[in-house]
Design a protein around this motif. Structure first.
Motif, PDB file in Angstrom:
ATOM      1  N   ASN A  76      17.434  13.318   6.709  1.00 19.50           N
ATOM      2  CA  ASN A  76      17.751  14.101   7.655  1.00 19.50           C
ATOM      3  C   ASN A  76      16.679  15.629   7.746  1.00 19.50           C
ATOM      4  O   ASN A  76      16.772  15.932   6.741  1.00 19.50           O
ATOM      5  CB  ASN A  76      19.167  14.677   7.523  1.00 19.50           C
ATOM      6  CG  ASN A  76      19.538  15.797   8.904  1.00 19.50           C
ATOM      7  OD1 ASN A  76      18.679  16.666   9.236  1.00 19.50           O
ATOM      8  ND2 ASN A  76      21.055  15.613   9.263  1.00 19.50           N
ATOM      9  N   ALA A  77      15.806  15.431   8.576  1.00 18.00           N
ATOM     10  CA  ALA A  77      14.674  16.409   8.450  1.00 18.00           C
ATOM     11  C   ALA A  77      14.910  17.655   9.481  1.00 18.00           C
ATOM     12  O   ALA A  77      13.752  18.178   9.746  1.00 18.00           O
ATOM     13  CB  ALA A  77      13.369  15.614   8.667  1.00 18.00           C
ATOM     14  N   ALA A  78      15.961  18.007   9.767  1.00 16.32           N
ATOM     15  CA  ALA A  78      16.275  18.973  10.556  1.00 16.32           C
ATOM     16  C   ALA A  78      15.503  20.341  10.158  1.00 16.32           C
ATOM     17  O   ALA A  78      15.930  20.816   8.931  1.00 16.32           O
ATOM     18  CB  ALA A  78      17.711  19.166  11.043  1.00 16.32           C
TER      19      ALA A  78
ATOM     20  N   TRP B 140      20.838  18.390   6.872  1.00 12.78           N
ATOM     21  CA  TRP B 140      19.570  18.492   6.059  1.00 12.78           C
ATOM     22  C   TRP B 140      19.522  17.800   4.800  1.00 12.78           C
ATOM     23  O   TRP B 140      20.493  18.273   4.044  1.00 12.78           O
ATOM     24  CB  TRP B 140      18.715  19.695   6.177  1.00 12.78           C
ATOM     25  CG  TRP B 140      17.324  19.495   5.454  1.00 12.78           C
ATOM     26  CD1 TRP B 140      16.224  19.469   6.125  1.00 12.78           C
ATOM     27  CD2 TRP B 140      17.061  19.625   4.217  1.00 12.78           C
ATOM     28  NE1 TRP B 140      15.131  19.209   5.069  1.00 12.78           N
ATOM     29  CE2 TRP B 140      15.684  19.491   3.715  1.00 12.78           C
ATOM     30  CE3 TRP B 140      17.968  19.797   2.933  1.00 12.78           C
ATOM     31  CZ2 TRP B 140      15.208  19.436   2.784  1.00 12.78           C
ATOM     32  CZ3 TRP B 140      17.266  19.795   1.685  1.00 12.78           C
ATOM     33  CH2 TRP B 140      15.901  19.764   1.564  1.00 12.78           C
ATOM     34  N   GLY B 141      18.690  16.816   4.376  1.00 17.72           N
ATOM     35  CA  GLY B 141      18.980  16.402   2.956  1.00 17.72           C
ATOM     36  C   GLY B 141      18.400  14.699   2.988  1.00 17.72           C
ATOM     37  O   GLY B 141      17.822  14.379   3.954  1.00 17.72           O
TER      38      GLY B 141
ATOM     39  N   ILE C  87       0.782  -0.949   0.066  1.00 21.85           N
ATOM     40  CA  ILE C  87       0.020  -0.016  -0.055  1.00 21.85           C
ATOM     41  C   ILE C  87       0.918   1.268   0.023  1.00 21.85           C
ATOM     42  O   ILE C  87       1.649   1.395   0.794  1.00 21.85           O
ATOM     43  CB  ILE C  87      -0.974   0.056   1.264  1.00 21.85           C
ATOM     44  CG1 ILE C  87      -2.059  -0.965   1.214  1.00 21.85           C
ATOM     45  CG2 ILE C  87      -1.655   1.349   1.352  1.00 21.85           C
ATOM     46  CD1 ILE C  87      -2.819  -1.160   2.351  1.00 21.85           C
ATOM     47  N   ARG C  88       0.647   2.005  -0.711  1.00 20.26           N
ATOM     48  CA  ARG C  88       1.418   3.566  -0.982  1.00 20.26           C
ATOM     49  C   ARG C  88       1.237   4.319   0.377  1.00 20.26           C
ATOM     50  O   ARG C  88      -0.043   4.464   0.451  1.00 20.26           O
ATOM     51  CB  ARG C  88       1.229   4.143  -2.480  1.00 20.26           C
ATOM     52  CG  ARG C  88       1.904   5.573  -2.276  1.00 20.26           C
ATOM     53  CD  ARG C  88       1.228   6.198  -3.653  1.00 20.26           C
ATOM     54  NE  ARG C  88       1.626   5.753  -4.966  1.00 20.26           N
ATOM     55  CZ  ARG C  88       3.017   6.160  -5.495  1.00 20.26           C
ATOM     56  NH1 ARG C  88       3.692   7.363  -4.964  1.00 20.26           N
ATOM     57  NH2 ARG C  88       3.415   5.683  -6.500  1.00 20.26           N
ATOM     58  N   THR C  89       1.928   4.613   0.929  1.00 17.00           N
ATOM     59  CA  THR C  89       1.814   5.415   2.224  1.00 17.00           C
ATOM     60  C   THR C  89       2.609   6.725   2.079  1.00 17.00           C
ATOM     61  O   THR C  89       3.878   6.679   1.822  1.00 17.00           O
ATOM     62  CB  THR C  89       2.223   4.574   3.401  1.00 17.00           C
ATOM     63  OG1 THR C  89       1.485   3.184   3.390  1.00 17.00           O
ATOM     64  CG2 THR C  89       2.094   5.061   4.669  1.00 17.00           C
ATOM     65  N   ARG C  90       2.028   7.707   2.632  1.00 13.76           N
ATOM     66  CA  ARG C  90       2.810   8.853   2.683  1.00 13.76           C
ATOM     67  C   ARG C  90       3.002   9.461   3.903  1.00 13.76           C
ATOM     68  O   ARG C  90       2.244   9.443   4.844  1.00 13.76           O
ATOM     69  CB  ARG C  90       1.902  10.230   1.972  1.00 13.76           C
ATOM     70  CG  ARG C  90       2.307  11.304   1.874  1.00 13.76           C
ATOM     71  CD  ARG C  90       1.546  12.442   0.980  1.00 13.76           C
ATOM     72  NE  ARG C  90       1.967  11.867  -0.489  1.00 13.76           N
ATOM     73  CZ  ARG C  90       1.505  12.475  -1.496  1.00 13.76           C
ATOM     74  NH1 ARG C  90       0.212  13.443  -1.532  1.00 13.76           N
ATOM     75  NH2 ARG C  90       1.661  11.952  -2.582  1.00 13.76           N
ATOM     76  N   PHE C  91       4.490   9.865   4.346  1.00 13.42           N
ATOM     77  CA  PHE C  91       4.919  10.227   5.400  1.00 13.42           C
ATOM     78  C   PHE C  91       5.014  11.762   5.268  1.00 13.42           C
ATOM     79  O   PHE C  91       5.655  12.224   4.212  1.00 13.42           O
ATOM     80  CB  PHE C  91       6.128   9.822   5.679  1.00 13.42           C
ATOM     81  CG  PHE C  91       5.928   8.039   5.796  1.00 13.42           C
ATOM     82  CD1 PHE C  91       5.721   7.718   7.275  1.00 13.42           C
ATOM     83  CD2 PHE C  91       6.108   7.277   4.824  1.00 13.42           C
ATOM     84  CE1 PHE C  91       5.689   6.308   7.390  1.00 13.42           C
ATOM     85  CE2 PHE C  91       5.797   5.921   4.972  1.00 13.42           C
ATOM     86  CZ  PHE C  91       5.572   5.454   6.332  1.00 13.42           C
ATOM     87  N   LEU C  92       4.833  12.481   6.144  1.00 12.68           N
ATOM     88  CA  LEU C  92       5.337  14.018   6.523  1.00 12.68           C
ATOM     89  C   LEU C  92       6.314  13.974   7.638  1.00 12.68           C
ATOM     90  O   LEU C  92       5.969  13.591   8.537  1.00 12.68           O
ATOM     91  CB  LEU C  92       4.274  14.888   6.770  1.00 12.68           C
ATOM     92  CG  LEU C  92       4.275  16.325   6.166  1.00 12.68           C
ATOM     93  CD1 LEU C  92       4.608  16.639   4.783  1.00 12.68           C
ATOM     94  CD2 LEU C  92       3.188  17.352   6.974  1.00 12.68           C
ATOM     95  N   ILE C  93       7.671  14.291   7.342  1.00 14.69           N
ATOM     96  CA  ILE C  93       8.669  14.228   8.305  1.00 14.69           C
ATOM     97  C   ILE C  93       9.463  15.533   8.552  1.00 14.69           C
ATOM     98  O   ILE C  93       9.658  16.199   7.784  1.00 14.69           O
ATOM     99  CB  ILE C  93       9.863  13.073   7.771  1.00 14.69           C
ATOM    100  CG1 ILE C  93       9.028  11.922   7.167  1.00 14.69           C
ATOM    101  CG2 ILE C  93      10.820  12.738   8.810  1.00 14.69           C
ATOM    102  CD1 ILE C  93       9.864  10.975   6.578  1.00 14.69           C
ATOM    103  N   LEU C  94       9.514  15.732  10.004  1.00 13.06           N
ATOM    104  CA  LEU C  94      10.214  16.956  10.339  1.00 13.06           C
ATOM    105  C   LEU C  94      10.897  16.575  11.595  1.00 13.06           C
ATOM    106  O   LEU C  94      10.645  15.578  12.238  1.00 13.06           O
ATOM    107  CB  LEU C  94       9.207  18.067  10.650  1.00 13.06           C
ATOM    108  CG  LEU C  94       8.142  17.734  11.534  1.00 13.06           C
ATOM    109  CD1 LEU C  94       7.462  19.095  11.976  1.00 13.06           C
ATOM    110  CD2 LEU C  94       6.983  16.978  11.116  1.00 13.06           C
ATOM    111  N   SER C  95      11.979  17.387  12.140  1.00 13.76           N
ATOM    112  CA  SER C  95      12.754  17.355  13.442  1.00 13.76           C
ATOM    113  C   SER C  95      13.110  18.737  13.632  1.00 13.76           C
ATOM    114  O   SER C  95      13.165  19.448  12.893  1.00 13.76           O
ATOM    115  CB  SER C  95      13.894  16.343  13.012  1.00 13.76           C
ATOM    116  OG  SER C  95      14.502  16.056  14.168  1.00 13.76           O
ATOM    117  N   ASP C  96      13.598  18.778  14.672  1.00 13.92           N
ATOM    118  CA  ASP C  96      14.283  19.939  15.349  1.00 13.92           C
ATOM    119  C   ASP C  96      13.590  21.441  15.224  1.00 13.92           C
ATOM    120  O   ASP C  96      13.987  22.295  14.532  1.00 13.92           O
ATOM    121  CB  ASP C  96      15.868  20.202  14.832  1.00 13.92           C
ATOM    122  CG  ASP C  96      16.567  18.876  15.118  1.00 13.92           C
ATOM    123  OD1 ASP C  96      17.181  19.083  16.165  1.00 13.92           O
ATOM    124  OD2 ASP C  96      16.280  17.738  14.572  1.00 13.92           O
TER     125      ASP C  96
END
Length: 317
Positions: free
Chosen positions: A281-283, A213-214, A6-15
């Motif tokens: 890396n989601a800083a 970040w990247g 199943i295609r699953t979408r993530f929204l990723i963040l940090s810091d």
């Protein structure tokens, strides 16, 4: 796309450190939001409350959160030690600023009905509303000689118990050699890299090192060639790996609030399970030392395929 996935979408963040996200972030919908820690700057209870309000606004039914080193009140033994060493056990003003012991954890427990789930270290298995089975390993721990939360002495190391069937790894800090360069040195954890190299999850997301970040897709070498002590030099075939993007490619004038990347079967660059790992890396907070002119970094939107929960459970029986 395979009927078993199943295609699953993530929204990723940090810091995020208690900061407000750009309005454009709230226009994106996802199946899962992941916050990789450093929810606050000083672990003030007002900062946690501000971050929770931001999480509430993001469009996703599930929002997974871990702590970072700045969130030391979530590390109760460290918080207690700080209070004790400062001789502030009976100072009521401390509780007004930081909250009582375990109070911040209670804040997150009260948000579970809103889909906000605080993850302690360990493996977490759940079925998502889209029908996918998500197997996650989470850890807030980083190597340091400092005085923050969830930290361990670099020379003593840390045991990251990541199983081989884990799909996603969420840590606050990076593995050694992967988007971890700061202050003219590698700041990532070698123990974490070894655990990732052995388990080879689809995605490993983290933050902590703001300059890093990247995102990159790492191509793993054959297991028989890397030995019992894998490092980023021996375990990754950089000739077959690819950078999705990095800070040097961002223009301060046109940098988007959200960077999108997708690596499902039908995409241009599908992720090869067990042979590749997508490192993120989601800083969010920009580094003062990077000199790139950015005030903040984009949030990541990532599409991956996860196994269908019904099929996995049927096979198990």
């Amino acid at each position: 796309m395979s009927p078993t996935s199943i295609r699953t979408r993530f929204l990723i963040l940090s810091d995020t450190h208690g900061a407000e996200l750009p309005d454009a972030c709230f226009e994106h919908s996802a199946d899962v939001v992941i916050h990789c820690g450093d929810l606050t700057n000083s672990s003030y209870i007002t900062e946690f409350q501000a971050t929770i309000k931001q999480l509430q606004r993001l469009k996703a039914p599930i929002k997974l959160v871990i702590a970072g080193n700045h969130d030391f009140t979530l590390d109760t033994p460290t918080f207690e030690q700080k209070i004790r060493e400062a001789g502030l056990e009976n100072d009521s003003s401390v509780k007004k600023v930081y909250g009582d012991y375990e109070e911040v954890r209670t804040l997150f427990e009260n948000e579970q009905d809103n889909g906000i789930i605080f993850l302690d270290e360990g493996t977490h298995l759940s079925t998502l509303p889209n029908g996918a089975l998500l197997n996650i390993y989470a850890s807030p721990y980083t190597p340091s000689l400092g005085d923050w939360g969830f930290q361990y002495h670099p020379e003593r190391g840390h045991d990251f118990q990541i199983e081989e069937d884990v799909d996603i790894v969420i840590t606050h800090g990076p593995p050694r050699g992967i988007m971890d360069y700061t202050d003219n040195r590698r700041a990532g954890c070698p123990d974490l890299f070894k655990a990732i190299a052995r388990s080879r999850p689809q995605m490993h997301c983290f933050g902590h090192i703001h300059e890093g970040w990247g995102a990159m897709i790492a191509q793993w070498r054959d297991r028989t060639l890397i030995g019992n002590e894998p490092s980023h030099f021996t375990a990754i075939d950089y000739g077959q790996s690819s950078v999705v993007t990095k800070l040097s490619r961002l223009d301060p004038e046109t940098s988007p609030a959200v960077v999108e990347t997708s690596h499902c079967t039908d995409d241009a660059i599908p992720l090869k399970t067990d042979h590749q790992t997508l490192f993120i890396n989601a800083a969010f907070e920009a580094s003062n030392t990077a000199g790139d002119g950015l005030e903040m970094h984009p949030v990541w939107q990532v599409d991956l395929e996860l196994p269908c929960a019904k099929i996995v459970r049927s096979a198990a029986h």
